[in-house]
Design a protein around this motif. Sequence first.
Motif, PDB file in Angstrom:
ATOM      1  N   THR A 208       0.916  -1.179  -0.045  1.00 32.27           N
ATOM      2  CA  THR A 208      -0.049   0.106  -0.018  1.00 32.27           C
ATOM      3  C   THR A 208       0.918   1.175  -0.155  1.00 32.27           C
ATOM      4  O   THR A 208       1.669   1.561   0.930  1.00 32.27           O
ATOM      5  N   GLY A 209       0.532   2.045  -1.009  1.00 30.39           N
ATOM      6  CA  GLY A 209       1.586   3.321  -1.102  1.00 30.39           C
ATOM      7  C   GLY A 209       2.702   3.588  -1.755  1.00 30.39           C
ATOM      8  O   GLY A 209       3.269   4.452  -1.917  1.00 30.39           O
ATOM      9  N   SER A 210       3.385   2.255  -2.110  1.00 27.86           N
ATOM     10  CA  SER A 210       4.530   2.099  -2.510  1.00 27.86           C
ATOM     11  C   SER A 210       4.249   2.317  -4.106  1.00 27.86           C
ATOM     12  O   SER A 210       3.253   1.780  -4.706  1.00 27.86           O
ATOM     13  N   SER A 211       5.301   2.771  -4.663  1.00 26.49           N
ATOM     14  CA  SER A 211       4.991   2.939  -6.150  1.00 26.49           C
ATOM     15  C   SER A 211       6.332   2.712  -7.087  1.00 26.49           C
ATOM     16  O   SER A 211       7.507   2.889  -6.381  1.00 26.49           O
ATOM     17  N   VAL A 212       5.984   2.542  -8.310  1.00 26.25           N
ATOM     18  CA  VAL A 212       7.275   2.404  -9.376  1.00 26.25           C
ATOM     19  C   VAL A 212       6.949   3.400 -10.692  1.00 26.25           C
ATOM     20  O   VAL A 212       5.613   3.499 -10.985  1.00 26.25           O
ATOM     21  N   THR A 213       7.887   4.149 -11.094  1.00 26.92           N
ATOM     22  CA  THR A 213       7.441   4.931 -12.291  1.00 26.92           C
ATOM     23  C   THR A 213       8.495   4.380 -13.408  1.00 26.92           C
ATOM     24  O   THR A 213       9.633   4.404 -13.091  1.00 26.92           O
ATOM     25  N   VAL A 214       8.007   3.988 -14.655  1.00 25.67           N
ATOM     26  CA  VAL A 214       8.763   3.412 -15.845  1.00 25.67           C
ATOM     27  C   VAL A 214       8.587   4.330 -16.833  1.00 25.67           C
ATOM     28  O   VAL A 214       7.612   5.084 -16.814  1.00 25.67           O
ATOM     29  N   SER A 215       9.497   4.348 -17.873  1.00 25.53           N
ATOM     30  CA  SER A 215       9.591   5.404 -19.007  1.00 25.53           C
ATOM     31  C   SER A 215       9.851   4.340 -20.147  1.00 25.53           C
ATOM     32  O   SER A 215      10.469   3.209 -20.076  1.00 25.53           O
ATOM     33  N   PHE A 216       9.454   4.703 -21.215  1.00 28.42           N
ATOM     34  CA  PHE A 216       9.463   4.075 -22.706  1.00 28.42           C
ATOM     35  C   PHE A 216      10.269   4.813 -23.288  1.00 28.42           C
ATOM     36  O   PHE A 216      10.204   6.034 -23.584  1.00 28.42           O
ATOM     37  N   GLU A 217      11.459   4.086 -24.045  1.00 28.92           N
ATOM     38  CA  GLU A 217      12.537   5.113 -24.808  1.00 28.92           C
ATOM     39  C   GLU A 217      12.227   4.727 -26.445  1.00 28.92           C
ATOM     40  O   GLU A 217      12.712   5.576 -27.199  1.00 28.92           O
ATOM     41  N   ASP A 218      12.234   3.581 -26.685  1.00 32.15           N
ATOM     42  CA  ASP A 218      12.044   3.000 -27.988  1.00 32.15           C
ATOM     43  C   ASP A 218      10.831   2.805 -28.451  1.00 32.15           C
ATOM     44  O   ASP A 218      10.669   2.157 -29.594  1.00 32.15           O
ATOM     45  N   GLU A 219       9.811   3.427 -27.750  1.00 30.68           N
ATOM     46  CA  GLU A 219       8.320   3.254 -28.293  1.00 30.68           C
ATOM     47  C   GLU A 219       7.702   4.228 -27.453  1.00 30.68           C
ATOM     48  O   GLU A 219       8.098   4.719 -26.366  1.00 30.68           O
ATOM     49  N   VAL A 220       6.626   4.865 -28.050  1.00 34.42           N
ATOM     50  CA  VAL A 220       5.682   5.076 -27.296  1.00 34.42           C
ATOM     51  C   VAL A 220       4.425   4.614 -27.405  1.00 34.42           C
ATOM     52  O   VAL A 220       3.969   3.849 -28.264  1.00 34.42           O
ATOM     53  N   ILE A 221       3.393   4.665 -26.389  1.00 38.00           N
ATOM     54  CA  ILE A 221       2.001   3.965 -26.460  1.00 38.00           C
ATOM     55  C   ILE A 221       0.928   4.834 -26.844  1.00 38.00           C
ATOM     56  O   ILE A 221       0.991   6.145 -26.103  1.00 38.00           O
ATOM     57  N   VAL A 222       0.139   4.626 -27.779  1.00 40.65           N
ATOM     58  CA  VAL A 222      -0.933   5.460 -28.075  1.00 40.65           C
ATOM     59  C   VAL A 222      -2.241   4.575 -27.972  1.00 40.65           C
ATOM     60  O   VAL A 222      -2.401   3.461 -27.751  1.00 40.65           O
ATOM     61  N   ASN A 223      -3.415   5.557 -28.156  1.00 42.55           N
ATOM     62  CA  ASN A 223      -4.763   4.827 -28.011  1.00 42.55           C
ATOM     63  C   ASN A 223      -4.924   4.378 -29.315  1.00 42.55           C
ATOM     64  O   ASN A 223      -5.592   4.674 -30.218  1.00 42.55           O
ATOM     65  N   GLY A 224      -4.454   2.975 -29.462  1.00 41.05           N
ATOM     66  CA  GLY A 224      -4.932   2.217 -30.416  1.00 41.05           C
ATOM     67  C   GLY A 224      -6.119   1.474 -30.339  1.00 41.05           C
ATOM     68  O   GLY A 224      -6.742   1.619 -29.409  1.00 41.05           O
ATOM     69  N   PRO A 225      -6.629   0.645 -31.198  1.00 37.53           N
ATOM     70  CA  PRO A 225      -7.735  -0.211 -30.877  1.00 37.53           C
ATOM     71  C   PRO A 225      -7.611  -1.132 -29.904  1.00 37.53           C
ATOM     72  O   PRO A 225      -6.803  -1.837 -29.645  1.00 37.53           O
ATOM     73  N   GLY A 226      -8.826  -1.109 -29.288  1.00 39.01           N
ATOM     74  CA  GLY A 226      -9.022  -1.910 -28.082  1.00 39.01           C
ATOM     75  C   GLY A 226      -7.923  -1.510 -26.840  1.00 39.01           C
ATOM     76  O   GLY A 226      -7.551  -0.255 -26.664  1.00 39.01           O
ATOM     77  N   ASP A 227      -7.832  -2.502 -26.087  1.00 38.32           N
ATOM     78  CA  ASP A 227      -6.688  -2.219 -25.001  1.00 38.32           C
ATOM     79  C   ASP A 227      -5.469  -1.798 -25.418  1.00 38.32           C
ATOM     80  O   ASP A 227      -5.024  -2.303 -26.583  1.00 38.32           O
ATOM     81  N   ASP A 228      -4.635  -0.923 -24.567  1.00 34.87           N
ATOM     82  CA  ASP A 228      -3.345  -0.494 -25.052  1.00 34.87           C
ATOM     83  C   ASP A 228      -2.310  -0.791 -24.188  1.00 34.87           C
ATOM     84  O   ASP A 228      -1.000  -0.954 -24.732  1.00 34.87           O
ATOM     85  N   ILE A 229      -2.386  -1.182 -22.832  1.00 34.97           N
ATOM     86  CA  ILE A 229      -1.445  -1.047 -21.813  1.00 34.97           C
ATOM     87  C   ILE A 229      -1.673  -2.352 -21.003  1.00 34.97           C
ATOM     88  O   ILE A 229      -2.742  -2.829 -20.617  1.00 34.97           O
ATOM     89  N   PHE A 230      -0.738  -3.345 -20.837  1.00 35.72           N
ATOM     90  CA  PHE A 230      -0.768  -4.534 -20.162  1.00 35.72           C
ATOM     91  C   PHE A 230       0.207  -4.470 -19.081  1.00 35.72           C
ATOM     92  O   PHE A 230       1.354  -4.040 -19.209  1.00 35.72           O
ATOM     93  N   ILE A 231      -0.216  -4.665 -17.715  1.00 37.00           N
ATOM     94  CA  ILE A 231       0.529  -4.561 -16.574  1.00 37.00           C
ATOM     95  C   ILE A 231       0.969  -6.323 -16.320  1.00 37.00           C
ATOM     96  O   ILE A 231      -0.309  -6.624 -15.601  1.00 37.00           O
TER      97      ILE A 231
END
Length: 338
Positions: A208-231
């Motif tokens: 609870t309350g712990s966090s991690v922040t990541v970045s993408f460098e050789d791609e960016v994620i856009v709003n494509g068809p259907g789901d876009d991000i998988f955790i």
Amino acid sequence: MGFNDLDPSAQALGEAAALAAGYTPGTFEFFSAAFDFAITNDPAFLEGNTEPQVTAPLSIIDDRPDPTTQFSSIQGSVFDDFNGNSIRDAVEIGLAGVTIFLDENQNGQLDPGEQSKVTKSSGEYRFTELPGGTYDIRQITPSGYEQTYPFSETPTGDGFADQVLDYFDSGAGPKPGPYGIRKGEAEVDVTVDVVLGNDPSTALSLPTGSSVTVSFEDEVIVNGPGDDIFIGETGAASEKAEVYVSSDFTTFSLLGIADGGITTRLDLETIDFNEPVRSVKIVGLDNRGGSPGFDVASVQGLPDSIISPDFYTVSLQPGESLDSLNFGNRLVVDGFLV
Ligand SMILES: [Ca+2]
Ligand SMILES: [Ca+2]
Ligand SMILES: [Ca+2]
Ligand SMILES: [Ca+2]
């Protein structure tokens, strides 16, 4: 041009002035107009000055870098991508007057204090005397144009996060973080970079309350068809986490809740987020499971939702010179492609 290439009277004056100033012999550019001239090998001065310059008589500028420091440089060109294929074809010309800048605070904009260059008639630009380090290089897209390169529907990356920007340990776990799961063993010490790439056997636990922040460098994620991000989460103890997205690394918008027991596919459409996502932040919401907290194994832009970024991120070693960091633009008129 060296002294020996100058006409004899100018050469004599130049050498005399140089010697009088204690200047070290070498090769210098020479600028003259009427009876006034200066010599300089200052790259910043030479960059935008190919025409003869009028200066104070016999002024000598010695802005050479300290030879004990190893400087790096970055260069490239901006071209008119007439056919919009993101490639500089043989007939396509350089674009002059385009501003290229080093986006130090990574906000996508040229801010006061950030270095910039304007392309010359050949479309070329060059940053010199840079210390080693990481740089984001962007252009200000010229009015009437749209950028075609770098920016492509064919992504250069595999969709997985590339760098951990931040980790916060709330202290809510059974032991100080970072801890997590490694090859089936729970609550073991891990490094935060286990969330990068595509390795489902290791994970970082976020109580609870712990966090991690990541970045993408050789791609960016856009709003494509259907789901876009998988955790990707390991285990299925119904741990939950908030998932935030950002395009500028500064403002984060809550996209939804990742739930290890149900689904971790998220659609940018649900929050009408239409900027390219460059960073994802995950905040743990509980202390469940054998390794308490949400166990992040990977953060992925799904295949139909990733494209190449529209800027360059480079790591420069001291003394290194990088070239061919090129930008392509094609003309649009009133929103229609020409
Ligand atoms: Ca082209
Ligand atoms: Ca900036
Ligand atoms: Ca990647
Ligand atoms: Ca979508």
